[in-house]
Design an enzyme around this catalytic site. Structure first.
Site: not given
Length: 256
Positions: A147, A160
């Site tokens: 990501s 995250y």
């Protein structure tokens, strides 16, 4: 006709977390390219529903294997079943992920563990089992779905960010260990994409305006924007590409 170096026809590919969202798009792209695709998720009904729709749309061979990618025994048994049903695994796409947003001081311990287990530990477990089989054959492709949060942080998602940052370094560590066995392990790092996971952000007019301003491409990503890079990383075209994180983010991580 595409260049043969990008040919993945007949390859067996497992995509974790592929009953919906980006995982579904990854699986669909591999199916369209001629792979034998194995879908995975925790909900057998959801996985099979996606399988039936994908077969109808692509005409490809698509299998469903529902198991928990955070459970070591379930992963090992799942990989055994996949290879019995489909043949030797050529491609693993570690896509399973979950998001939870909360201020750092209010983040619950159980949510921290859930995010780490789903986004990071699952890639270790599935990657380890796949690599044990690929090593014996001297070939294989593993793509970890990272990501922009592997590189950048924003408020409310510290766990995250930690998980995706860990996945970036796991990718490099796997490259170091598995490269000599003919296995390429790379990361594909999406930017901000219009998916179910980001539905709340997409619906936020102020945040969406910020995304369009912050991203040189001037828009949210679309699932189909990722398929070409995935196919490159799964094909012989990337045989000398290893341990790399490829950002598909409309330029977001390149500019201030």
């Amino acid at each position: 006709m595409s260049h043969p170096v990008f040919d993945v026809r007949g390859k067996v590919a497992l995509v974790t977390g592929s009953s919906r969202g980006l995982g579904k798009a990854f699986a669909h792209g591999l199916a369209e390219a001629g792979c034998v695709v194995v879908l995975n998720g925790r909900d057998p009904a959801a996985v099979d529903e996606t399988r039936r729709a994908m077969v109808r749309d692509t005409g490809a061979t698509v299998l469903a294997e529902a198991f928990d990618v955070t459970d070591p025994d379930a992963v090992a048994a799942g990989l055994d079943r996949i290879e019995r049903r489909a043949g030797p695994l050529d491609i693993l796409v570690n896509n399973a992920g979950v998001q939870h947003r909360a201020p750092f001081t209010e983040f619950r311990t159980e949510d921290w563990h859930r995010i780490l287990e789903t986004n990071l530990s699952s890639a270790f477990l599935a990657g380890r089992e796949a690599a044990r089989r690929m090593t014996a054959r001297g070939r294989g492709k593993i793509v970890n779905i990272c990501s922009v949060q592997s590189e950048l942080a924003r408020p409310g998602i510290a766990p995250y960010t930690a998980a995706k940052g860990g996945l970036k370094m796991l990718t490099k560590g796997m490259c170091a260990d598995l490269g000599p066995s003919g296995i390429q392990v790379n990361g594909l790092a999406p930017g901000y994409f219009d998916t179910e996971l980001n539905a709340a952000l997409v619906a936020d007019d102020q945040f969406s305006a910020w995304i369009r301003t912050r991203t040189p491409a001037g828009r949210w990503g679309r699932a189909e924007d990722l398929v070409g890079t995935l196919l490159f990383l799964c094909s012989p075209a990337s045989d000398f590409v290893n341990g790399q994180i490829v950002c598909v983010d409309g330029g977001m991580t390149s500019v201030l």
